[in-house]
Design an enzyme around this catalytic site. Structure first.
Site, PDB file in Angstrom:
ATOM      1  N   LYS A  81       0.853  -1.177   0.129  1.00  0.00           N
ATOM      2  CA  LYS A  81       0.215  -0.174  -0.292  1.00  0.00           C
ATOM      3  C   LYS A  81       0.826   1.316   0.016  1.00  0.00           C
ATOM      4  O   LYS A  81       2.057   1.169   0.256  1.00  0.00           O
ATOM      5  CB  LYS A  81      -0.879   0.050   1.049  1.00  0.00           C
ATOM      6  CG  LYS A  81      -0.200   0.274   2.721  1.00  0.00           C
ATOM      7  CD  LYS A  81      -1.074  -0.237   3.688  1.00  0.00           C
ATOM      8  CE  LYS A  81      -0.297  -0.478   5.060  1.00  0.00           C
ATOM      9  NZ  LYS A  81      -0.956   0.251   6.043  1.00  0.00           N
ATOM     10  N   TYR A 107      15.571  30.756   4.889  1.00  0.00           N
ATOM     11  CA  TYR A 107      14.430  31.467   5.411  1.00  0.00           C
ATOM     12  C   TYR A 107      14.565  31.474   6.946  1.00  0.00           C
ATOM     13  O   TYR A 107      14.881  30.634   7.558  1.00  0.00           O
ATOM     14  CB  TYR A 107      13.142  30.635   5.047  1.00  0.00           C
ATOM     15  CG  TYR A 107      12.766  30.663   3.801  1.00  0.00           C
ATOM     16  CD1 TYR A 107      12.289  32.016   3.034  1.00  0.00           C
ATOM     17  CD2 TYR A 107      12.718  29.625   3.053  1.00  0.00           C
ATOM     18  CE1 TYR A 107      11.774  32.009   1.689  1.00  0.00           C
ATOM     19  CE2 TYR A 107      12.059  29.719   1.527  1.00  0.00           C
ATOM     20  CZ  TYR A 107      11.661  31.002   0.952  1.00  0.00           C
ATOM     21  OH  TYR A 107      11.399  30.942  -0.353  1.00  0.00           O
TER      22      TYR A 107
HETATM   23  C1  LIG Z   1      -3.962  -4.250   8.533  1.00  0.00           C
HETATM   24  C2  LIG Z   1      -2.590  -4.201   8.262  1.00  0.00           C
HETATM   25  N1  LIG Z   1      -1.661  -5.573   8.212  1.00  0.00           N
HETATM   26  C3  LIG Z   1      -0.353  -5.537   7.881  1.00  0.00           C
HETATM   27  C4  LIG Z   1       0.577  -3.936   7.908  1.00  0.00           C
HETATM   28  C5  LIG Z   1       1.638  -4.336   7.439  1.00  0.00           C
HETATM   29  O1  LIG Z   1       2.506  -3.477   8.750  1.00  0.00           O
HETATM   30  P1  LIG Z   1       4.082  -3.508   8.621  1.00  0.00           P
HETATM   31  O2  LIG Z   1       4.307  -2.612   7.697  1.00  0.00           O
HETATM   32  O3  LIG Z   1       4.329  -2.951   9.984  1.00  0.00           O
HETATM   33  O4  LIG Z   1       4.618  -4.828   8.325  1.00  0.00           O
HETATM   34  C6  LIG Z   1      -0.319  -2.876   8.135  1.00  0.00           C
HETATM   35  C7  LIG Z   1       0.526  -1.668   7.788  1.00  0.00           C
HETATM   36  O5  LIG Z   1       0.201  -0.688   8.419  1.00  0.00           O
HETATM   37  C8  LIG Z   1      -1.754  -2.872   8.157  1.00  0.00           C
HETATM   38  O6  LIG Z   1      -2.411  -1.970   8.268  1.00  0.00           O
END
Ligand SMILES: Cc1ncc(COP(=O)(O)O)c(C=O)c1O
Length: 392
Positions: free
Chosen positions: A37, A260
């Protein structure tokens, strides 16, 4: 050596090796779901997905329908789980992309069926306090209802840990794990092929009893440490390098300032290097007077205010600094024996490594290589190469 005002180079071989390393942690039947993601935590979703699959991941997870669509459009055929909440139109988009979705309320099951149906995972909120139901009986009812609706296929049950990355959490992780395990094992007794999953990167590296049938790892696949420490200690290899170059070197006389708000004034004559990277690229303003940069294999302090497009570094009083004009500058990565990690930058900003790489904006072109060799089929950010062209 070619330089660019701001560039992110991603080593897909590092992502592959991080996935192999995580897989070695897993017990026999447990699979690795790579979380890509937020554009692969800033590394590029499609390229990261391809590398993770080459490294042994067998499925992918994203937060939004759009992200699932992007993977499908790039030719990804493995299961894709959308973990986030979905509005009605987003739900239809996720299902049309053949993604699996997360459910926890009965009326929502009807919405999934009405939007075309598909594969669902029931989320039990065992303590995170966000998505999912906290009510175990409701989680069970939703799972049973999902089994009865012909348009739906119940494929998984899941939870998410709130404190897996905090080893000093007064036992919260252990309690959450116990709560989930009790419920998930009841569910599995009814449907043995159900995929039980809970662990993020921190939980995967912390406790094998949290692995179940699948782990969902994000941060660790990119070679960052889920506990915010040195990734090398856990055998993780940072995949991203962020660089700029010394576009200008100029003398800053004693009493003169830069940037700045004049937040740096030279106490004595010194040479300042100007790097054309700034908060418009995701190099956050909180790093003003608060970061180091590598040039010519040495660390130099960033001085003055980070502006949208430029930062300045103090190259010291020696006029040889003038020779550094045109040199590459590393903001995250290695140069010589020196190294700056996303974890170091995160500490400076009092945040987490996740935010450091996610913050790098689309203005910074990503390019991909395998241990230094450019990838064939490499596409500039914005273009989405077919997965086959970037896979070995
Ligand atoms: C529901 C869920 N599972 C897994 C993950 C993966 O987590 P990580 O990046 O800490 O491995 C996330 C990331 O935020 C998540 O929201």
């Amino acid at each position: 050596m070619s330089v660019a005002r701001a560039a992110a180079k991603i080593n897909v071989a590092a992502i592959e090796r991080n996935c192999s390393r995580l897989r070695r942690e897993l017990l026999g039947g447990t699979s690795l779901c790579a979380v890509v993601k937020a554009d692969g935590y800033g590394h590029g979703a499609v390229q990261s997905a391809a590398a993770a699959l080459a490294g042994g991941a067998s499925s992918l997870a994203v937060a939004s329908a759009e992200e699932a669509r992007e993977l499908r459009d790039a030719g990804v055929r493995v299961p894709v789980l959308v973990m986030g909440a979905l509005s009605e139109s987003e739900l239809a988009q996720a299902l049309a992309a053949g993604a699996e979705v997360v459910v926890w309320r009965e009326p929502y099951l009807k919405a999934v069926a009405a939007a075309g149906g598909g594969r669902v995972h029931v989320k039990f909120d065992s303590g995170m306090g966000r998505l999912g139901t906290r009510d175990q009986a409701e989680a069970t009812r939703v799972a049973e209802a999902a089994r009865r609706i012909p348009a739906l296929e119940l494929v998984g049950v899941m939870t998410h840990f709130a404190t897996a990355d905090d080893l000093d959490d007064d036992g919260f992780f252990t309690r959450q794990l116990a709560t989930f395990t009790n419920w998930a094992m009841e569910m599995k007794a009814d449907q043995p092929e159900l995929i039980v999953h809970a662990a993020n990167s921190a939980a995967t590296l912390r406790d094998r009893s949290a692995h179940f049938d699948m782990v969902r790892c994000g941060i660790a696949i990119y070679g960052m440490d889920p506990y915010g420490r040195d990734p090398a200690v856990r055998g993780l290899e940072p995949a991203m390098e962020l660089s700029s170059y010394v576009a200008e070197v100029k003398l800053c006389g004693a009493g003169e300032s830069t940037g700045y708000g004049r937040r740096f004034t030279a106490e004595s004559d010194t040479y300042l290097g100007v790097l054309p990277i700034g908060y418009g690229d995701g190099w956050r303003r909180g790093l003003s007077n608060n970061a180091d940069v590598l040039v010519g294999g040495r660390r130099y302090p960033l001085v003055g205010t980070v502006s949208m497009d430029n930062v300045t570094v103090d190259l010291g009083a020696d006029p040889s600094a003038l020779k550094l004009r045109g040199e590459r500058a590393i903001l995250i990565g290695f140069q010589g024996t020196e190294r700056i990690t996303a974890e170091e930058v995160a500490r400076r900003l009092e945040t987490i490594n996740y935010e450091v790489t996610c913050a790098i904006t689309s203005r910074v072109p990503r390019s991909y290589h395998r241990d230094g060799r450019p990838l064939e089929g490499e596409a500039p950010r914005g273009g989405t190469p077919a997965l086959d062209t970037i896979r070995r």
